[in-house]
Design a protein around this motif. Structure first.
Motif, PDB file in Angstrom:
ATOM      1  N   GLY A  44       0.789  -1.229   0.000  1.00  0.00           N
ATOM      2  CA  GLY A  44       0.000   0.000   0.000  1.00  0.00           C
ATOM      3  C   GLY A  44       0.812   1.264   0.000  1.00  0.00           C
ATOM      4  N   LEU A  97      -8.467  -3.950   2.675  1.00  0.00           N
ATOM      5  CA  LEU A  97      -7.125  -3.694   2.153  1.00  0.00           C
ATOM      6  C   LEU A  97      -6.596  -4.885   1.362  1.00  0.00           C
ATOM      7  N   LYS A 100      -7.949  -4.515  -2.024  1.00  0.00           N
ATOM      8  CA  LYS A 100      -7.269  -3.423  -2.737  1.00  0.00           C
ATOM      9  C   LYS A 100      -5.874  -3.835  -3.189  1.00  0.00           C
ATOM     10  N   MET A 170     -11.083   4.468  -1.195  1.00  0.00           N
ATOM     11  CA  MET A 170      -9.906   3.709  -0.776  1.00  0.00           C
ATOM     12  C   MET A 170      -8.626   4.181  -1.453  1.00  0.00           C
ATOM     13  N   ASP A 178      -1.412   3.398   2.635  1.00  0.00           N
ATOM     14  CA  ASP A 178      -2.410   2.652   3.404  1.00  0.00           C
ATOM     15  C   ASP A 178      -1.950   2.380   4.826  1.00  0.00           C
ATOM     16  N   SER A 182      -6.473   6.351   6.449  1.00  0.00           N
ATOM     17  CA  SER A 182      -7.197   7.428   5.795  1.00  0.00           C
ATOM     18  C   SER A 182      -7.604   8.429   6.858  1.00  0.00           C
TER      19      SER A 182
END
Length: 290
Positions: A44, A97, A100, A170, A178, A182
């Motif tokens: 991330g 996550l 993602k 996201m 990440d 956020s």
């Protein structure tokens, strides 16, 4: 294709960078580029210290013992991934996550989230990671030797607008991390939106000036909302406001304690409230009738 200007949505770098693939004749320099891309995608965009590097899997990948897919698997099962996203995050944050990082999209709905929660309960962490990488979807999208990339922000057949907006919640631009979380911190970003299948406003990523826009975070239950005036003039509108900042210095938070607020305003006072918010340095993320 991207629904809207890629530069304003924060995905221009992803659009301009073609997928990376390992070929039989890939040079040592090419392999180094792929390794960096896998770290960036799977972790991330988090900073990786030298002590956290997957030295053995890297060596096996360079020697041809591991494909890109198996290198992705090794990194997703590493202590670097587990400590960042599994051990320190709530369950549904970890799962969203995983979608993602490993499939390049967000969960399609509550049932998909539940199925992965069940895998965690019954089979454990490594089985949860395998469930993405061993899926037909992963194989069809990336095969053995393409580095996973973000796909969820693109319009496509059978993809709903709800999923499309969730991806932008996201994916906050190419420089976001990440690991730092956020605006919601370590909490799940999509939790109630996935459960209720609710789309979210698409807001440009935070920028360097007041006009660049900030992501809206729903106030928690203890946060107050404001009803401005009465509703004698008919419809009432919900105004979501983000990033209250002073005009004196770039990005300096103003006297407002919370940077995300919600107002309910009758039509007769909508224009007045609109002007007031902008005078105070707020950014309006959406105006919707109640």
């Amino acid at each position: 294709m991207v629904f809207g200007p890629a530069s304003q949505l924060g995905v221009s770098l992803f659009e301009e960078t073609p997928p990376l693939e390992r070929f039989p004749n890939s040079s040592s320099e090419d392999l180094d580029v792929i390794i960096r891309a896998v770290y960036r995608q799977v972790l991330g965009n988090a900073y990786v210290m030298e002590s956290e590097q997957a030295v053995v899997p890297e060596s096996q990948f360079k020697s041809g013992e591991l494909s890109v897919r198996e290198f992705v698997r090794a990194l997703a099962k590493s202590a670097a991934y587990s400590s960042r996203f599994f051990e320190t995050s709530p369950r549904y944050r970890f799962i969203e996550l995983n979608f993602k990082h490993l499939l390049g999209r967000t969960p399609e709905g509550l049932e998909e989230m539940r199925s992965h929660s069940t895998i965690l309960d019954t089979k454990g962490y490594e089985a949860e990671i395998d469930s993405y990488i061993d899926s037909d979807e992963y194989q069809n999208a990336y095969g053995e030797n393409i580095v996973p990339y973000y796909r969820g922000y693109k319009t496509a057949p059978e993809r709903t607008m709800v999923e499309f907006t969730h991806m932008f919640a996201m994916l906050r631009g190419a420089s976001s991390s990440d690991f730092k979380g956020s605006l919601a911190g370590k909490s799940a970003v999509l939790n109630k939106y996935v459960i209720q299948e609710i789309p979210v406003p698409i807001i440009p990523p935070s920028g360097g000036s007041v006009g660049d826009g900030w992501a809206f975070q729903e106030p928690d239950r203890t946060a107050s909302t404001s009803l401005v005036g009465g509703g004698e003039q008919g419809k009432v509108y919900r105004i979501e406001v983000t990033g209250y900042r002073t005009k004196a210095k770039v990005n300096q938070i103003s006297k407002f304690r919370r940077s995300n607020q919600v107002y309910f305003v009758p039509f007769s006072r909508l224009s007045e409230k609109y002007q007031s918010i902008h005078r105070q340095g707020g950014i309006i993320s959406s105006i919707t009738p109640v």
